[in-house]
Motif scaffolding. Structure first.
Motif, PDB file in Angstrom:
ATOM      1  N   THR A  47      34.529  37.282  33.159  1.00 38.30           N
ATOM      2  CA  THR A  47      34.777  35.860  32.933  1.00 38.30           C
ATOM      3  C   THR A  47      35.807  35.387  33.940  1.00 38.30           C
ATOM      4  O   THR A  47      36.533  36.188  34.540  1.00 38.30           O
TER       5      THR A  47
ATOM      6  N   LYS B 172      37.346  33.354  37.431  1.00 33.75           N
ATOM      7  CA  LYS B 172      37.064  33.348  38.866  1.00 33.75           C
ATOM      8  C   LYS B 172      38.244  33.956  39.601  1.00 33.75           C
ATOM      9  O   LYS B 172      39.400  33.656  39.287  1.00 33.75           O
TER      10      LYS B 172
ATOM     11  N   GLY C  58      31.369  35.129  34.364  1.00 34.83           N
ATOM     12  CA  GLY C  58      32.117  35.354  35.595  1.00 34.83           C
ATOM     13  C   GLY C  58      31.284  35.887  36.733  1.00 34.83           C
ATOM     14  O   GLY C  58      31.653  35.723  37.905  1.00 34.83           O
TER      15      GLY C  58
ATOM     16  N   ASN D 167      30.407  33.523  39.478  1.00 37.33           N
ATOM     17  CA  ASN D 167      31.489  33.103  40.371  1.00 37.33           C
ATOM     18  C   ASN D 167      31.737  34.072  41.517  1.00 37.33           C
ATOM     19  O   ASN D 167      32.669  33.875  42.298  1.00 37.33           O
TER      20      ASN D 167
ATOM     21  N   SER E 187      30.160  36.169  44.906  1.00 37.28           N
ATOM     22  CA  SER E 187      29.100  36.268  45.908  1.00 37.28           C
ATOM     23  C   SER E 187      28.386  37.606  45.786  1.00 37.28           C
ATOM     24  O   SER E 187      28.865  38.535  45.113  1.00 37.28           O
TER      25      SER E 187
ATOM     26  N   SER F 286      40.231  35.896  36.674  1.00 35.35           N
ATOM     27  CA  SER F 286      41.324  35.018  37.092  1.00 35.35           C
ATOM     28  C   SER F 286      42.688  35.673  36.938  1.00 35.35           C
ATOM     29  O   SER F 286      43.681  35.217  37.521  1.00 35.35           O
TER      30      SER F 286
END
Length: 762
Positions: free
Chosen positions: A201, A203, A238, A241, A243, A303
């Motif tokens: 979850t 970023k 998540g 978010n 690549s 995060s």
């Protein structure tokens, strides 16, 4: 930033975690409006289950017999694999098999040895219908990502970091004999593994890269075995978010958790990855069911992840960089104490001398290989370094793009020039820095690397020669930040950088112009090119009725790595020569092992030749006589003689089969352990006809150089005994109990026959 659930957990609609407790049913019903299904049914809703089911040939999802879609090997594993398969009746590769050349690429040791191995690989690819990737084109795993992975597929590789889960491919790294089985159209047999959800979850904050997230997870799950031999399934909001490159960077490091494999949900970013690489047909959308049960859950708030560092000498020895810098001497003191366990106190080791004006100074930075050499990692590192200089002191920075297509794109978009202007050196695709065959630092130096492992000697130093340098694992971004500060440890989060995120363009003609691809068509008229170092496996006899074993090494470290069982780096050029390679077995951990094993092997060789083993090894006679007092029926015809080692938890790390085969070549019949660190090491023992004995924790009934008698061992294997009586031989026979753990019928037969080669010869 990382939380582990006690017990299992449910995932509802891919977003809601429900802890498995007495209230779970009510919560699930409230979220779905339906009565919850059973755990058994919900566990079938994992992505992992659906892929395993598709590839299982047994008809029984509890006992799997897997056939893989593709195989991969590199140039310190494929010679032994193909030699074993040839000895077992190989006629052609039944599925795509890619032979890459990214470990012995430099051809710097042993004269023609390495290039001889490469030519062996090329001619075998032609003869048996495979693919051959020449040196410097790509590291094994990057080529597999670019050219082999596919949604819902399964790949087996003879390298422990065979992980392509982020692309929707369940991939596993195993010892060579498991690939031999696939080459002979046999199966990979395991109990159905448990599946642990990894719920992402949030970023990542600027400056945090995939290695930071990976190290945070490894630090939370390695020591407690939370995901050992299980499948890690990455889910949660998540994921979107991240690549594709970021996911790949986390995924490849799941090997260091000791999990079996990994798989991720897929989405448009993964679809775009396949499109960029000209293989859009390989994309498949993968997601867990509406209500899915996991055997455990790792919760990761991206995060909250900060730039991380794994200090010597294990990827799980993790701290945030901020934490290290704030508590420098306390943490360094703790690291030094832990290091003495790994080093057995054989050599002085300190990191406190790296502290200059209250800051930690490092001498080397490396961004390389399957973990660090990705396009996005290197571009972000270049953004941090733009306009800076790495300085003219001891600190150096080397960067290895993971494939030639990545290298070419970095050249086209100007990143390559930008990096080299800073004083960094950019090199071709090579795995050497990851296993000690390149960029060895000076004695006592500290290297920071975005690579996969930091075990002792993985940087190339040799304890046995009085050398010691060490590696700390970090993300490419913080390595670049440290380089911009001319070697003083720095978190990338401290840099205010505008990341340019250039688009990646893949040029497929690079491989079309250089990679040999038989398209699966074998040419039996092609003669295999052998070099003088490429030798066949020695003959190995079947398991005897009884065994007399001498303990020739006793290791009480909490974990023993495969690097300690058979070193990487300096041994790589001898991987094609079983007898020469065996001379290096345990050389870093126990230099007495080889001479002790070879001495007791003299008795077994005499026995197999029909001569008296007691005349070959004089110390054996009183042992033999003492055993015969209680077991008069034992004799040199029904009793094998060999060596064994004890280790608390052997086999962490590499998939290399040689960690077991070298012991076998030297007359090893068994390992005795409290537990085995990985399934792959235990499988390697079995496939080389060695008994994977287990003994409970506690005081051992034997010590190093003692003899052990194991009566009726053949009968015990045949009849699946739960417990096996053994005897430490001293003034009296001291009885104790060994176990073998779960063995499939085929594994038992392999042990009985003496090794996998004998098993397939019939």
């Amino acid at each position: 930033m990382v939380k582990l659930y006690n017990g299992g957990a449910w995932l509802v609609n891919g977003t809601e975690i429900v802890e498995d407790n007495k209230d779970a049913s009510a919560v699930i019903a409230n979220l779905t409006g339906k009565a919850p299904v059973s755990k058994e049914e919900a566990s079938k809703e994992t992505i992992a289950y659906s892929i395993l089911e598709k590839h299982n040939t047994s008809g029984n999802m509890d006992d799997l017999q897997i056939k893989f879609d593709k195989l991969t090997s590199h140039d310190i594993t494929f010679v032994g694999i193909i030699q074993t398969a040839r000895a077992s009746g190989l006629e052609k590769f039944p599925i795509p098999y890619v032979l890459t050349n990214c470990h012995n690429s430099l051809c710097a040791v042993g004269g023609t040895i390495n290039e001889d191995d490469h030519m062996f690989g090329l001619t075998c690819a032609k003869r048996y219908g495979g693919m051959y990737v020449p040196p410097h084109q790509a590291v094994i795993h990057q080529f597999a990502r670019e050219m082999l992975a596919g949604g819902g597929k399964m790949i087996l590789g003879s390298d422990s970091h065979t992980r392509y889960g982020a692309l929707g491919t369940m991939a596993m790294g195993e010892g060579g004999p498991e690939l031999v089985k696939q080459l002979l159209s046999k199966t990979y047999d395991i109990r159905r593994p448990q599946v642990v959800g990894v719920y992402l979850t949030g970023k990542p904050i600027p400056g945090v890269g995939p290695q930071d997230v990976a190290l945070a997870i490894i630090g939370a799950v390695f020591a407690n075995g939370y995901v050992k031999n299980k499948v890690m399934e990455f889910v949660g909001p998540g994921v979107a978010n991240l690549s594709a490159d970021f996911r790949i960077g986390i995924d490849v490091m799941t090997t260091e958790t000791t999990c079996l494999s990994s798989i991720w949900v897929t989405d448009d970013k993964i679809k775009e990855f396949y499109e960029v690489h000209g293989r859009s047909e390989e994309y498949k959308e993968l997601a867990p069911g509406a209500v899915t049960y996991y055997d455990g859950m790792v919760y990761v708030d991206l995060s909250q992840v900060k730039p991380m560092i794994a200090m010597p000498f294990h990827p799980s020895n993790t701290y945030t960089i901020d934490e290290l810098n704030a508590n420098l001497y306390d943490i360094l003191d703790d690291v030094e104490k832990k290091a003495q366990i790994s080093l057995d106190g054989k050599i002085p080791f300190t990191l406190k001398d790296k502290v200059r004006d209250g800051k930690l100074y490092v001498e080397q930075g490396i961004i390389a290989g399957c973990a660090g050499g990705g396009f996005e990692n290197i571009c972000d590192a270049a953004d941090i370094l733009k306009g800076a200089s790495i300085g003219s002191d001891a600190f150096t920075l080397s960067i290895y793009p993971a494939s030639t297509p990545i290298y070419v794109e970095l050249a086209k978009n100007g990143v390559l020039a930008s990096l080299m202007q800073t004083g960094a050196v950019v090199k071709t695709a090579f795995c050497g820095p990851c296993f000690g065959a390149g960029d060895t630092p000076a004695n006592n130096a500290l290297s920071i690397r975005h690579s996969t492992r930091n075990f002792p000697n993985r940087e190339g130093s040799k304890i046995q020669n009085g050398q010691i340098s060490s590696v700390a694992l970090m993300d490419a971004r913080s390595i670049a930040a440290t380089a911009a500060n001319k070697g003083y440890l720095t978190s990338a989060a401290d840099f205010d950088v505008k990341y340019t995120k250039p688009r990646y363009f893949f040029d497929k003609t690079i491989y079309e112009n250089r990679v040999f691809d038989s398209k699966g068509i074998a040419d039996p008229n092609t003669e295999i090119q052998f070099g003088p170092n490429i030798k066949d496996w020695p003959e190995m006899c079947a398991l005897t009725d009884n065994l007399v074993l001498k303990v020739v090494s006793e290791i009480h470290d909490p974990v023993t790595t495969t690097d300690e069982l058979i070193p990487s780096g300096e041994t790589s050029s001898f991987r094609s020569n079983p007898l020469k390679l065996a001379e290096f077995a345990l050389s870093r951990k126990d230099p007495d092992y080889v001479p002790l094993a070879k001495e007791v092997q003299k008795a077994e060789k005499a026995r197999e030749e029909g001569n008296c083993p007691l005349e070959a090894v004089a110390e054996l006679k009183p042992v033999w006589d003492k055993i015969k007092d209680s077991f008069p029926d034992m004799n040199s015809e029904n009793t094998g003689i060999g060596s064994t080692i004890f280790a608390v938890k052997p086999g962490d790390g590499s998939a290399r089969e040689q960690a077991a085969s070298c012991q076998k070549v030297l007359g090893g019949w068994a390992n005795i352990a409290n537990e085995y660190a990985t399934k792959r090491y235990r499988s390697n023992l079995i496939n080389w006809g060695m008994l994977p004995f287990l003994i409970p924790d506690g005081e051992l009934p034997f010590k190093n150089k003692d003899y052990i008698f194991v009566p009726q061992i053949r009968q015990a294997v045949e009849e699946k005994w739960d417990e096996i009586k053994a005897y430490a031989v001293g003034d009296e026979l001291k009885e104790f109990t060994l176990k073998l753990g779960d063995l499939t019928d085929d594994e038992r037969e392999i042990i009985l026959k003496g090794c996998l080669i004998n098993y397939y010869r019939g």
